[in-house]
Design a protein around this motif. Sequence first.
Motif, short mmCIF file in Angstrom:
data_model
loop_
_atom_site.label_atom_id
_atom_site.label_comp_id
_atom_site.label_asym_id
_atom_site.label_seq_id
_atom_site.Cartn_x
_atom_site.Cartn_y
_atom_site.Cartn_z
N SER A 1 14.06 -77.78 -55.22
CA SER A 1 13.60 -78.89 -56.05
C SER A 1 14.49 -79.08 -57.28
O SER A 1 14.71 -80.21 -57.72
N LEU A 2 15.03 -77.99 -57.80
CA LEU A 2 15.97 -78.11 -58.92
C LEU A 2 17.24 -78.83 -58.47
O LEU A 2 17.77 -79.69 -59.20
N GLY A 3 17.72 -78.53 -57.27
CA GLY A 3 18.91 -79.20 -56.74
C GLY A 3 18.67 -80.69 -56.54
O GLY A 3 19.52 -81.52 -56.88
N ARG A 4 17.49 -81.06 -56.01
CA ARG A 4 17.15 -82.48 -55.84
C ARG A 4 17.10 -83.19 -57.18
O ARG A 4 17.58 -84.30 -57.33
N SER A 5 16.48 -82.52 -58.14
CA SER A 5 16.38 -83.13 -59.47
C SER A 5 17.75 -83.36 -60.09
O SER A 5 17.99 -84.40 -60.71
N MET A 6 18.65 -82.41 -59.92
CA MET A 6 20.00 -82.55 -60.46
C MET A 6 20.74 -83.70 -59.76
O MET A 6 21.46 -84.45 -60.41
N ARG A 7 20.57 -83.84 -58.43
CA ARG A 7 21.22 -84.95 -57.72
C ARG A 7 20.69 -86.30 -58.20
O ARG A 7 21.46 -87.24 -58.41
N GLY B 1 7.91 -64.51 -57.24
CA GLY B 1 7.70 -64.24 -55.82
C GLY B 1 8.87 -64.73 -55.00
O GLY B 1 9.54 -65.72 -55.33
N ALA B 2 9.12 -64.04 -53.90
CA ALA B 2 10.28 -64.36 -53.06
C ALA B 2 10.11 -65.68 -52.33
O ALA B 2 11.09 -66.34 -52.01
N LYS B 3 8.89 -66.11 -52.08
CA LYS B 3 8.66 -67.35 -51.34
C LYS B 3 8.88 -68.58 -52.22
O LYS B 3 9.40 -69.60 -51.77
N LYS B 4 8.52 -68.50 -53.47
CA LYS B 4 8.61 -69.68 -54.34
C LYS B 4 10.02 -69.91 -54.89
O LYS B 4 10.35 -71.03 -55.28
N LEU B 5 10.85 -68.91 -54.94
CA LEU B 5 12.20 -69.08 -55.50
C LEU B 5 13.05 -70.06 -54.70
O LEU B 5 13.70 -70.92 -55.30
N PRO B 6 13.11 -70.00 -53.36
CA PRO B 6 13.92 -70.99 -52.63
C PRO B 6 13.38 -72.41 -52.81
O PRO B 6 14.16 -73.36 -52.94
N ASP B 7 12.06 -72.56 -52.84
CA ASP B 7 11.47 -73.89 -53.07
C ASP B 7 11.83 -74.41 -54.46
O ASP B 7 12.15 -75.59 -54.63
N ALA B 8 11.80 -73.55 -55.44
CA ALA B 8 12.14 -73.95 -56.80
C ALA B 8 13.62 -74.33 -56.89
O ALA B 8 13.97 -75.32 -57.54
N ALA B 9 14.48 -73.56 -56.23
CA ALA B 9 15.91 -73.87 -56.25
C ALA B 9 16.18 -75.20 -55.55
O ALA B 9 16.99 -76.01 -56.00
#
Length: 87
Positions: free
Chosen positions: A31-37, A21-29
């Motif tokens: 949270s992935l960026g936070r996790s990587m930091r 879904g288009a709404k969940k992809l930015p949220d997932a990206a």
Amino acid sequence: MGALQPWHWLIVIIAFILLFGAKKLPDAARSLGRSMRIFKSELKELQSDSQPSATTPPPAAPATPVDAERVDTPADSQQQHSDPRPA
């Protein structure tokens, strides 16, 4: 033949949008960026902990045990002790 063509990437992107879904992809990206930091900062902290720095003082020598000084009361003072309560 081994390299992905631009239209391959387009198909992969469309599949992700349809699956998640288009709404969940930015949220997932996000949270992935936070996790990587967080992961990178933890790695840096582990590396700095394993390498002693020049500003860190050397560990202190272990403390030596000290014998306790015990003062015994003389037997005379125990006998002269009077009861402050009236009889």
